[in-house]
Design a protein around this motif. Structure first.
Motif, PDB file in Angstrom:
ATOM      1  N   GLN A 276      -9.747   5.669   0.261  1.00  0.00           N
ATOM      2  CA  GLN A 276      -9.316   4.422   0.158  1.00  0.00           C
ATOM      3  C   GLN A 276      -9.899   3.413   1.327  1.00  0.00           C
ATOM      4  O   GLN A 276     -10.340   2.378   1.142  1.00  0.00           O
ATOM      5  CB  GLN A 276      -7.655   4.518   0.292  1.00  0.00           C
TER       6      GLN A 276
ATOM      7  N   HIS B 178     -12.052   0.267   0.358  1.00  0.00           N
ATOM      8  CA  HIS B 178     -11.673  -1.166   0.555  1.00  0.00           C
ATOM      9  C   HIS B 178     -12.465  -1.610   1.897  1.00  0.00           C
ATOM     10  O   HIS B 178     -12.522  -1.199   2.719  1.00  0.00           O
ATOM     11  CB  HIS B 178     -10.225  -1.207   0.715  1.00  0.00           C
TER      12      HIS B 178
ATOM     13  N   TRP C 180      -5.113 -15.730 -11.158  1.00  0.00           N
ATOM     14  CA  TRP C 180      -5.577 -14.740 -11.904  1.00  0.00           C
ATOM     15  C   TRP C 180      -6.512 -15.317 -13.032  1.00  0.00           C
ATOM     16  O   TRP C 180      -7.250 -14.876 -14.076  1.00  0.00           O
ATOM     17  CB  TRP C 180      -4.479 -13.957 -12.801  1.00  0.00           C
TER      18      TRP C 180
ATOM     19  N   LEU D  93      -7.139 -11.462  -0.646  1.00  0.00           N
ATOM     20  CA  LEU D  93      -7.548 -11.507  -1.943  1.00  0.00           C
ATOM     21  C   LEU D  93      -8.805 -12.164  -2.192  1.00  0.00           C
ATOM     22  O   LEU D  93      -9.509 -11.442  -3.113  1.00  0.00           O
ATOM     23  CB  LEU D  93      -6.382 -12.454  -2.849  1.00  0.00           C
TER      24      LEU D  93
ATOM     25  N   THR E 237     -11.208  -9.314  -1.145  1.00  0.00           N
ATOM     26  CA  THR E 237     -11.193  -8.085  -2.290  1.00  0.00           C
ATOM     27  C   THR E 237     -11.881  -8.358  -3.697  1.00  0.00           C
ATOM     28  O   THR E 237     -12.725  -7.552  -3.789  1.00  0.00           O
ATOM     29  CB  THR E 237      -9.914  -7.744  -2.210  1.00  0.00           C
TER      30      THR E 237
ATOM     31  N   ALA F 182      -4.016  -5.202   4.200  1.00  0.00           N
ATOM     32  CA  ALA F 182      -4.719  -4.952   2.984  1.00  0.00           C
ATOM     33  C   ALA F 182      -4.258  -3.451   2.305  1.00  0.00           C
ATOM     34  O   ALA F 182      -4.843  -3.095   1.479  1.00  0.00           O
ATOM     35  CB  ALA F 182      -6.242  -4.805   3.342  1.00  0.00           C
TER      36      ALA F 182
ATOM     37  N   GLU G 210      -1.926  -2.411   0.504  1.00  0.00           N
ATOM     38  CA  GLU G 210      -1.649  -2.451  -0.685  1.00  0.00           C
ATOM     39  C   GLU G 210      -2.759  -2.663  -1.716  1.00  0.00           C
ATOM     40  O   GLU G 210      -2.501  -2.497  -2.940  1.00  0.00           O
ATOM     41  CB  GLU G 210      -0.434  -3.524  -1.085  1.00  0.00           C
ATOM     42  N   PHE G 211      -3.958  -3.190  -1.106  1.00  0.00           N
ATOM     43  CA  PHE G 211      -5.082  -3.152  -2.006  1.00  0.00           C
ATOM     44  C   PHE G 211      -5.900  -2.099  -1.763  1.00  0.00           C
ATOM     45  O   PHE G 211      -7.075  -2.092  -2.572  1.00  0.00           O
ATOM     46  CB  PHE G 211      -5.770  -4.543  -1.629  1.00  0.00           C
TER      47      PHE G 211
ATOM     48  N   LEU H 252      -7.151  -0.152  -4.886  1.00  0.00           N
ATOM     49  CA  LEU H 252      -7.973  -0.657  -5.930  1.00  0.00           C
ATOM     50  C   LEU H 252      -9.288  -0.243  -6.194  1.00  0.00           C
ATOM     51  O   LEU H 252     -10.201  -0.433  -5.062  1.00  0.00           O
ATOM     52  CB  LEU H 252      -7.842  -2.364  -5.972  1.00  0.00           C
TER      53      LEU H 252
ATOM     54  N   VAL I 265      -8.179  -5.659  -9.533  1.00  0.00           N
ATOM     55  CA  VAL I 265      -7.943  -6.513  -8.417  1.00  0.00           C
ATOM     56  C   VAL I 265      -7.158  -7.768  -9.192  1.00  0.00           C
ATOM     57  O   VAL I 265      -6.037  -8.128  -8.685  1.00  0.00           O
ATOM     58  CB  VAL I 265      -9.237  -7.056  -7.913  1.00  0.00           C
TER      59      VAL I 265
ATOM     60  N   LYS J 102      -3.697  -6.949 -10.203  1.00  0.00           N
ATOM     61  CA  LYS J 102      -2.816  -7.124  -9.000  1.00  0.00           C
ATOM     62  C   LYS J 102      -2.538  -8.459  -8.528  1.00  0.00           C
ATOM     63  O   LYS J 102      -1.398  -9.003  -8.443  1.00  0.00           O
ATOM     64  CB  LYS J 102      -3.407  -6.460  -7.894  1.00  0.00           C
ATOM     65  N   VAL J 103      -3.589  -9.503  -8.849  1.00  0.00           N
ATOM     66  CA  VAL J 103      -3.376 -10.868  -8.525  1.00  0.00           C
ATOM     67  C   VAL J 103      -2.273 -11.384  -9.673  1.00  0.00           C
ATOM     68  O   VAL J 103      -1.362 -12.137  -9.176  1.00  0.00           O
ATOM     69  CB  VAL J 103      -4.688 -11.658  -8.730  1.00  0.00           C
TER      70      VAL J 103
END
Length: 421
Positions: free
Chosen positions: A40, A44, A110, A141, A144, A176, A178-179, A182, A188, A191-192
């Motif tokens: 991870q 990321h 999104w 966001l 990412t 970051a 929680e992202f 991904l 992504v 998630k958005v």
């Protein structure tokens, strides 16, 4: 050896073996978790290890983002909003091009996924964050998306707008986290979309500065000669960019803007890409004119009946102008225009008269409106009276008064114009 002693011995051995097996399982589990965390962290961009482990382009994007956010941005003319331009490093693009400019809050970000899929050129997006927490989230966001979505990284320029008292900072590991799991662009955007359900657009104590955002997005289109300004929940027809560039190559009147008729579609499982597909859905009621139920007059000069019944042409034929019309109040068309068209008046915020005011000034400044024959825009979903927030009517009244004063100002700004709003 007595039987009781043998049984006791075997029990001890069995317990010892079970204990060894349990310790091995625990060890393997810890190794697996550690490996997952390392994956991870390396996957990321914010959680990555040493700079040498990152590709050069990733390091450059990170350094650029840090620099932009560390600058503190600039304040808008009224001093109410802070603007961070070009969060992602981007070249100027081609001068003989048409770029798309749009704006969004985090709740609607999104929609960018489908916009990137449908528009094959440059996109400039002004992203609004109504709080310090949202500004921090917007930075995470944006970065990412750029790392996991090549189309975003290569073609989208993002500009962050927040309140003047808020500042955006480069995301730390905790921001970051929680992202970190991904791995794909699709993940992504999913998630958005999920995050957006907790953020209400046009509601709360912070005004949504739509016209400021439009100007910021327009200003971020680089050297493109033409710009199409859209709301984020709209998509253009297929081939609109290339078709318009073919039209512009033949030379265009600098006092024309090119109207792209707008429609609403009830269901969005599959959005039509061609006029032929659009007409089929229109005939069965899935598609209708934009704002047909809420404000028919706001789109009436587009003359949908004429546009829908234009002679059918070979799909391979180039995009062309179907007819030219003059502006009539309260028309608020979507159009492709040059960089020379007047800016949007940034005093208009929230709901009401924000796009009408700019179209009114275009008229006063001497522009005419050429309707394109086979290009169109689609708003996702039919607009219904109950879809709006509770303050809509109050905001509309306030902006109506502002619009009256705005029209008087135009008379002084364009004293020799024979046109009126």
């Amino acid at each position: 050896m007595p039987t009781a002693v043998r049984c006791s011995f075997f029990r001890v051995v069995l317990v010892a073996l079970l204990l060894v097996a349990l310790l091995q399982l625990l060890y393997l589990s810890l190794l697996s978790n550690l490996h997952g965390q390392q994956q991870q962290r390396s996957a990321h961009p914010v959680l990555a290890g040493t700079p040498r482990a990152e590709p050069r382009w990733q390091r450059e994007q990170k350094d650029h983002l840090k620099s932009v956010l560390a600058s503190g941005g600039i304040l808008d003319a009224g001093g109410q909003y802070r603007i961070y331009r070009h969060l992602l490093a981007r070249d100027a693009g081609q001068s003989k091009d048409v770029a798309l400019a749009s704006h969004a809050s985090l709740s609607n970000l999104w929609h960018l996924q489908e916009l990137v899929q449908r528009w094959d050129g440059r996109i400039s997006l002004a992203l609004f964050a109504s709080s310090g927490a949202q500004a921090k989230l917007a930075a995470v966001l944006t970065y990412t998306l750029a790392q996991l979505c090549p189309s975003v990284r290569q073609r989208v320029s993002v500009h962050l707008v927040c309140q003047s008292g808020d500042t955006a900072v480069f995301p730390e590991q905790d921001d970051a986290a929680e992202f970190a799991h991904l791995q794909t662009c699709q993940a992504v955007f999913a998630k958005v979309a999920n995050l957006g359900t907790n953020i209400i657009n046009y509601a709360g104590n912070t005004s949504y500065p739509n016209n400021l955002l439009r100007n910021v997005a327009r200003g971020g289109t680089g050297s493109a000669a033409f710009v199409l300004v859209l709301d984020i929940d709209m998509v253009p027809s297929q081939g609109l960019r290339s078709g318009f560039l073919d039209l512009a190559d033949k030379g265009v009147d600098p006092h024309l803007v090119f109207v792209v008729p707008a429609f609403e579609i009830r269901h969005t499982r599959r959005l039509p890409g061609t006029k032929e597909e659009l007409l089929r859905l229109y005939q069965v009621g899935e598609v209708r004119a934009f704002y047909e139920e809420l404000c028919p007059r706001c789109q009436a000069p587009t003359n949908y009946s004429v546009w829908l019944n234009l002679p059918e042409k070979d799909p391979s034929r180039r995009l062309a102008v179907a007819y030219v019309v003059e502006w009539r109040d309260p028309w608020e068309p979507f159009y492709i225009g040059s960089k020379d068209v007047p800016a949007y008046d940034e005093r208009f915020k929230q709901y009401g008269f924000n796009r009408i005011s700019q179209a009114c000034e275009l008229n006063m400044a001497g522009f005419s409106f050429a309707v394109l024959d086979s290009a169109f825009l689609l708003h996702k979903g039919h607009k219904l009276p109950g879809d709006f927030h509770s303050q809509k009517e109050e905001e509309n009244k306030r902006n109506r008064l502002l619009y009256r004063g705005f029209k008087e100002e135009l008379k002084m700004k364009y004293p020799h114009s024979s046109r009126r709003c």
